[in-house]
Scaffold this motif. Structure first.
Motif, PDB file in Angstrom:
ATOM      1  N   MET A 114      46.718  46.457  29.350  1.00  0.00           N
ATOM      2  CA  MET A 114      47.358  45.541  30.284  1.00  0.00           C
ATOM      3  C   MET A 114      46.406  44.407  30.656  1.00  0.00           C
ATOM      4  N   ASN A 115      46.991  43.290  31.032  1.00  0.00           N
ATOM      5  CA  ASN A 115      46.241  42.139  31.526  1.00  0.00           C
ATOM      6  C   ASN A 115      46.425  42.108  33.043  1.00  0.00           C
ATOM      7  N   ILE A 116      45.346  42.367  33.791  1.00  0.00           N
ATOM      8  CA  ILE A 116      45.431  42.541  35.241  1.00  0.00           C
ATOM      9  C   ILE A 116      44.532  41.526  35.933  1.00  0.00           C
ATOM     10  N   VAL A 117      45.060  40.876  36.971  1.00  0.00           N
ATOM     11  CA  VAL A 117      44.287  39.979  37.822  1.00  0.00           C
ATOM     12  C   VAL A 117      44.212  40.605  39.205  1.00  0.00           C
ATOM     13  N   ILE A 118      43.002  40.672  39.769  1.00  0.00           N
ATOM     14  CA  ILE A 118      42.801  41.213  41.113  1.00  0.00           C
ATOM     15  C   ILE A 118      42.179  40.136  41.990  1.00  0.00           C
ATOM     16  N   LEU A 119      42.781  39.877  43.136  1.00  0.00           N
ATOM     17  CA  LEU A 119      42.195  38.996  44.143  1.00  0.00           C
ATOM     18  C   LEU A 119      41.742  39.880  45.297  1.00  0.00           C
ATOM     19  N   GLY A 120      40.427  40.039  45.438  1.00  0.00           N
ATOM     20  CA  GLY A 120      39.899  40.960  46.430  1.00  0.00           C
ATOM     21  C   GLY A 120      38.865  40.320  47.326  1.00  0.00           C
TER      22      GLY A 120
ATOM     23  N   GLY B 238      40.256  49.891  28.224  1.00  0.00           N
ATOM     24  CA  GLY B 238      40.835  48.930  27.305  1.00  0.00           C
ATOM     25  C   GLY B 238      41.679  47.841  27.926  1.00  0.00           C
ATOM     26  N   HIS B 239      41.682  47.747  29.254  1.00  0.00           N
ATOM     27  CA  HIS B 239      42.485  46.732  29.918  1.00  0.00           C
ATOM     28  C   HIS B 239      41.658  45.466  30.158  1.00  0.00           C
ATOM     29  N   GLU B 240      42.320  44.338  30.206  1.00  0.00           N
ATOM     30  CA  GLU B 240      41.667  43.060  30.476  1.00  0.00           C
ATOM     31  C   GLU B 240      41.801  42.763  31.964  1.00  0.00           C
ATOM     32  N   VAL B 241      40.669  42.576  32.643  1.00  0.00           N
ATOM     33  CA  VAL B 241      40.700  42.413  34.098  1.00  0.00           C
ATOM     34  C   VAL B 241      39.946  41.155  34.507  1.00  0.00           C
ATOM     35  N   LEU B 242      40.604  40.328  35.336  1.00  0.00           N
ATOM     36  CA  LEU B 242      39.975  39.174  35.958  1.00  0.00           C
ATOM     37  C   LEU B 242      39.948  39.412  37.457  1.00  0.00           C
TER      38      LEU B 242
ATOM     39  N   PRO C 119      29.000  43.319  35.145  1.00  0.00           N
ATOM     40  CA  PRO C 119      28.989  43.415  33.686  1.00  0.00           C
ATOM     41  C   PRO C 119      30.255  44.035  33.114  1.00  0.00           C
ATOM     42  N   PHE C 120      31.322  44.045  33.879  1.00  0.00           N
ATOM     43  CA  PHE C 120      32.594  44.614  33.416  1.00  0.00           C
ATOM     44  C   PHE C 120      33.706  43.662  33.831  1.00  0.00           C
ATOM     45  N   GLY C 121      34.732  43.568  33.009  1.00  0.00           N
ATOM     46  CA  GLY C 121      35.792  42.618  33.286  1.00  0.00           C
ATOM     47  C   GLY C 121      35.243  41.205  33.354  1.00  0.00           C
ATOM     48  N   LYS C 122      35.928  40.356  34.087  1.00  0.00           N
ATOM     49  CA  LYS C 122      35.502  38.969  34.289  1.00  0.00           C
ATOM     50  C   LYS C 122      35.652  38.637  35.762  1.00  0.00           C
TER      51      LYS C 122
END
Length: 361
Positions: A1-7, A33-37, A56-59
């Protein structure tokens, strides 16, 4: 999945328990294996104390304003399979509205402070969520489980509610030989509603055992607090130092904020961290605690100074070690960041499947 988190913040743990949760969750989502921003508002107090400036993980991307968020990240939000907005995000109401308008995929709210949020909503004083937004989110994820999830639906109109508790990284938190420096310790930022329990369960116990050493680690404690001579106060310990801190204690203390105690089912990340280190935990009581750990077998409960002194004086080292080991076993089987990442994606994928079924019915 392609996931965006605003935290709130992933780059700084300074007075910010959210960072630990986001770091573990993003890391494990990426590992699976998920893509996270992760999008974080650039705030001066975090900028001055970033202990993980480049995760060092996700973006991770910082933004200065809502205008910059829209200019630079609207496409990522629009094309994501899921967007998650966290509690205490600066200008969170405006951010939530913007995300809901921009996103084509699922939009969830992740409340790391649920009882506090609900109290603020009822008072009309919540600065990161309002009553109009709650039913607009596809999913309300909550650090607190139990009856409060039903309230979110019945009183606030949440569509779907799921617990997504805090968790621990077992590669970071584990037992290791450390000289035992303290009989009991506590790790936590100052909170006025926790202070009475800190006073009775640690400071008063220290006064009554002057030959033992105790410790409190955390920021924002008022200067007028009178620390007993045998209590060391450490202003801040970065996450990299937590394991050593826990392992240098005979017992560690878990204290719960008043709103979390009233709601129940609100484990803290410090509780899981200490347990993963195999250090026996003495905790105040709240409803639902026994669904995470078995009292007397995996965790010790104390309501007053007398009970703390009983554990210090009456439990031998082997008994304490056994309790700590049982707690560690429980955490590794149920409460790691990898567990939470799988729980999250399973929930998101289930909603996607139901949407697809309705679309083609």
């Amino acid at each position: 999945m392609n996931i965006v988190i605003l935290g709130l913040s992933i780059t700084s743990s300074w007075g910010n328990g959210h960072a630990t949760t986001y770091r573990g969750l993003v890391r494990e989502l990426a590992n699976q294996g998920h893509e996270v921003l992760f999008l974080e508002r650039d705030q001066p107090w975090y900028a001055a104390a970033r202990d993980l400036p480049n995760p060092p993980f996700g973006k991770t991307q910082l933004y200065d304003s809502l205008a910059e968020l829209d200019r630079d990240h609207a496409e990522a939000v629009r094309t994501a399979d899921a967007v998650i907005v966290g509690s205490y995000v600066p200008e969170g109401i405006a951010v939530g509205r913007w995300v809901l308008d921009a996103a084509r995929g699922l939009v969830a709210f992740y409340d790391i402070d649920t009882p506090v949020t609900l109290a603020a909503l009822e008072a009309g004083k919540c600065v990161y969520l309002d009553a109009e937004l709650v039913p607009r989110y596809d999913l309300y994820l909550s650090f607190t489980g139990g009856p409060i999830l039903e309230r979110l639906q019945s009183e606030f109109g949440a569509r779907r509610t799921r617990p997504l508790y805090c968790a621990v990284d077992p590669d970071t938190y584990f037992p290791e030989p450390e000289p035992q420096r303290w009989a009991t310790g506590y790790l936590g930022t100052y909170s006025a509603d926790r202070q009475p329990h800190l006073q009775s369960l640690l400071l008063e116990a220290a006064r009554q055992r002057p030959d033992s050493r105790f410790v409190v680690a955390g920021a924002q404690y008022p200067s007028q607090i009178e620390w007993p001579e045998n209590v060391e106060h450490i202003e801040h310990i970065a996450p990299a130092g937590h394991r050593g801190f826990y392992n240098a204690q005979r017992y560690t203390l878990n204290l719960t904020r008043a709103a979390m105690t009233a709601a129940g089912y609100s484990p803290s990340v410090r509780l899981f961290e200490a347990a993963a280190c195999g250090v026996p935990v003495i905790s105040d009581w709240w409803n639902g605690l026994d669904t995470f750990f078995a009292p007397g077998r995996e965790i010790l409960i104390a309501d007053d100074t007398v009970q703390v002194l009983h554990y210090l004086d009456q439990l031998d080292a082997e008994q304490a070690k056994t309790i700590g080991h049982r707690a560690r076993t429980r955490v590794l089987s149920e409460h790691t960041a990898a567990h939470r990442a799988r729980e999250l994606t399973a929930c998101l994928e289930s909603i996607h499947r139901r949407r697809a079924t309705r679309r083609f019915a």
